[in-house]
Scaffold this active site. Structure first.
Site, short mmCIF file in Angstrom:
data_model
loop_
_atom_site.label_atom_id
_atom_site.label_comp_id
_atom_site.label_asym_id
_atom_site.label_seq_id
_atom_site.Cartn_x
_atom_site.Cartn_y
_atom_site.Cartn_z
N ASP A 112 4.20 -16.18 4.30
CA ASP A 112 4.33 -15.75 2.66
C ASP A 112 3.96 -16.39 1.50
OD1 ASP A 112 5.29 -12.56 1.62
OD2 ASP A 112 4.76 -13.64 -0.19
N LYS A 149 -5.72 5.87 8.37
CA LYS A 149 -4.91 5.48 7.58
C LYS A 149 -4.98 6.67 5.76
CE LYS A 149 -0.98 3.59 5.53
NZ LYS A 149 -0.05 4.31 5.36
N HIS A 159 8.09 19.54 -0.13
CA HIS A 159 9.69 19.98 -1.16
C HIS A 159 8.88 19.57 -2.30
CE1 HIS A 159 12.42 19.47 2.60
NE2 HIS A 159 11.69 18.39 2.70
N CYS A 214 2.22 3.89 -1.85
CA CYS A 214 1.23 3.85 -1.51
C CYS A 214 0.43 5.48 -1.73
CB CYS A 214 1.11 4.10 0.48
SG CYS A 214 1.81 3.26 1.26
P1 NAD Z 1 4.05 -6.07 -0.66
O1 NAD Z 1 3.45 -6.34 -1.86
O2 NAD Z 1 5.95 -5.64 -0.35
O3 NAD Z 1 4.18 -6.98 -0.14
C1 NAD Z 1 2.65 -8.20 0.61
C2 NAD Z 1 3.52 -9.53 0.62
O4 NAD Z 1 2.05 -10.24 0.31
C3 NAD Z 1 3.88 -10.42 -0.62
O5 NAD Z 1 5.72 -10.79 0.28
C4 NAD Z 1 3.17 -11.57 -0.89
O6 NAD Z 1 4.32 -12.35 -1.78
C5 NAD Z 1 2.88 -11.85 0.20
N1 NAD Z 1 1.44 -12.41 -0.18
C6 NAD Z 1 0.45 -11.95 -1.19
N2 NAD Z 1 -1.14 -12.51 -0.88
C7 NAD Z 1 -0.70 -13.86 -0.10
C8 NAD Z 1 -1.51 -14.52 0.03
N3 NAD Z 1 -2.45 -15.86 -0.29
N4 NAD Z 1 -0.97 -15.74 1.15
C9 NAD Z 1 0.70 -15.15 1.40
N5 NAD Z 1 1.06 -13.61 1.50
C10 NAD Z 1 0.80 -13.52 0.53
O7 NAD Z 1 3.21 -4.75 -0.31
P2 NAD Z 1 3.53 -3.86 0.90
O8 NAD Z 1 4.17 -2.68 0.19
O9 NAD Z 1 4.47 -4.81 2.52
O10 NAD Z 1 2.39 -3.56 1.21
C11 NAD Z 1 1.04 -4.50 2.68
C12 NAD Z 1 0.18 -3.38 2.62
O11 NAD Z 1 0.56 -2.33 3.82
C13 NAD Z 1 -0.64 -2.70 1.59
O12 NAD Z 1 -1.89 -2.60 2.05
C14 NAD Z 1 0.52 -1.07 1.98
O13 NAD Z 1 -0.16 -0.65 1.56
C15 NAD Z 1 0.18 -1.22 3.13
N6 NAD Z 1 1.04 -0.58 3.45
C16 NAD Z 1 2.50 0.20 2.84
C17 NAD Z 1 3.76 0.65 3.01
C18 NAD Z 1 4.69 0.87 2.16
O14 NAD Z 1 5.31 1.76 2.10
N7 NAD Z 1 4.95 -0.31 1.52
C19 NAD Z 1 3.42 1.23 4.12
C20 NAD Z 1 1.89 1.57 5.09
C21 NAD Z 1 0.86 0.68 4.84
#
Ligand code: NAD
Length: 440
Positions: A31, A211, A258, A267
């Protein structure tokens, strides 16, 4: 076996990386947030996700899981590199790809041999090809000729049950262009493959579409039952019974039926808007999804109308607010319905006494624009003390079986807004409350 790198250690990257490590692979989670990596190295998990702390601890102990901000090291040591950074909505509703493309560039700068670059973030159709181009351009600039493949592996986990969802998925979707990449990806998920989890092997564009089509469908299903619920209120029907009977039909299924205050989270809101925006770019209109987006916004405001219609003038009223995260068992408040509902209530002059088991930290800054009206409390009974009514916005388990007599003793007036339909009207009314659900 070579290592796996996961770039982006948020809700998805951290869970995916940890679970892949638990499947026996060596995983480096990366990260660019230094504090997050420092916390993880010290054993502090930056998000609330049940079971994740133990799983991280176990895999760190066995040296299968490590954390770094050093992309160079992670890329050089790994053959498979997941991109799991955020894809938030841009102003026009389209997905903002800057983080994904930035990571693709970083990977290309450090590549030292064949890699499979896997998009796990939810990205618009065509992003895989963009990533491919960005990487190739940088390799050309560097004057090196490393081979690589891009793959799409969308994630379907739900916050709150993320570990179970990742380790017991309904399906694994892999979009790849070469046999080699497809085989490597199947190996990554070898444990699930052997467990006979269904695998959908397809091309990158199809994987990307799966997706969005799935998330938009679920958002639409929730919105559908919300509209039916609103009508139920008018015609004297009970949406809980309607949904139960509908759900018994195998073609419909009871999940995501629900009624409530509208969907939220990181999302559904952004993915529905992004799909509508992609469709427009291609000259197609997905009107069902455009309607879903608008209807869901309206549903949140309808909750405020419900409260206003019941109590009347809300100025100087106090409400106990139970649950503000977008759903139970997470601390995530991104696009939570509570944000709209509480802002509108505060604008009408309501004082809000809030309790959420995990939401206070995020709620404090996300509600800072109405902070004069907000007080955080230590439990549900404290939140309801001296209030005119209570509003259940998020159905945390502990709100399902509250001591109603104790609640009533604490309150000034007895409005009971159950926006998740977790109580039986008769039971609550019997105790002397004025009960309002959604469609019941
Ligand atoms: P998040 O914001 O929790 O995590 C993203 C992470 O990426 C952060 O920790 C950020 O610091 C890091 N980051 C950003 N730019 C970076 C870089 N240049 N280098 C290194 N790290 C970097 O996001 P999330 O909820 O984990 O979602 C991530 C993806 O997964 C999104 O596209 C989301 O739509 C998808 N997704 C999320 C979920 C969910 O329930 N949260 C479920 C399925 C899919």
């Amino acid at each position: 076996m070579e290592k796996i790198a996961v770039i982006g250690s948020g809700y998805v990257g951290l869970v995916a990386g940890t679970c892949l490590a638990d499947f026996g692979r060596e995983v480096i989670c990366v990260d660019n947030n230094k504090q997050k990596i420092k916390d993880l190295k010290e054993g502090n998990i930056p998000i609330y996700e049940p079971g994740l702390d133990d799983l991280v601890e176990r895999n760190v102990y066995y040296k299968r899981l490590s954390f770094t901000t050093d992309k160079k090291k992670a890329v050089e040591e790994s053959e498979v590199i997941f991109i799991a950074v955020g894809t938030p909505p841009a102003d026009d509703g389209s997905a903002d790809l800057q983080y994904v493309l930035q990571v693709a560039k970083d990977i290309a700068r450090h590549m030292n041999g064949y890699k499979v670059i896997v998009d796990k973030s939810t990205v618009p159709i065509g992003t895989g090809q963009k990533v491919k181009k960005v990487v190739q351009d940088i390799l050309d600039e560097r004057g090196v000729d490393y081979k690589f493949d891009v793959a799409s592996n969308p994630e379907f986990l739900r916050e709150g049950s993320a570990i179970h969802d990742f380790t017991h998925p309904d399906r694994v979707v892999i979009g790849a262009e070469s046999e080699k990449a497809a085989k490597i990806m199947k190996d990554v998920y070898g444990v699930l493959y052997l467990n006979e989890t269904p695998f959908v092997m397809t091309n990158i564009e199809t994987a990307e579409m799966i997706k969005y089509a799935s998330n938009a469908f679920l958002a639409m299903k929730i919105t559908y039952i919300n509209e039916i619920a609103n009508l139920c209120e008018k015609v004297g029907a009970n949406v809980q019974h309607v949904a139960k009977a509908m759900g018994k039909d195998g073609r419909i299924s009871p999940k995501f039926l629900h009624a409530g205050p509208g969907y939220g989270g990181s999302c559904f809101p952004k993915d529905t808007k992004a799909l509508a925006s992609i469709a427009k770019d291609y000259g197609e209109i997905i009107s069902l999804i455009e309607t879903t987006v608008a209807t869901n916004e309206r549903q949140k405001s309808k909750m405020v109308e419900k409260i206003k219609n019941a109590i009347g003038n809300l100025e100087r009223k106090t409400l106990g607010i139970l649950g503000i995260t977008f759903k139970p068992k997470t601390d995530d408040m991104r696009e939570a319905p509570s944000l709209t509902i509480l802002t509108e209530l505060a604008n009408l002059g309501v004082k809000l006494k809030i309790f959420d088991p995990e939401g206070e930290k995020e709620g404090t800054w996300r509600l800072s624009h109405i902070k004069e009206n907000v007080e955080f409390c230590n439990n549900e009974y404290e939140a309801c003390e001296n209030t005119d009514g209570l509003v259940i916005i998020t159905e945390w388990h502990q709100f399902r079986n509250m001591n109603l007599e104790k609640l009533k003793d604490a309150m000034k007036d007895y409005y009971f807004f159950d926006l998740r339909n977790i109580y039986e009207r008769e039971l609550v009314e019997e105790k002397g409350f004025k009960y309002y659900g959604v469609g019941v």
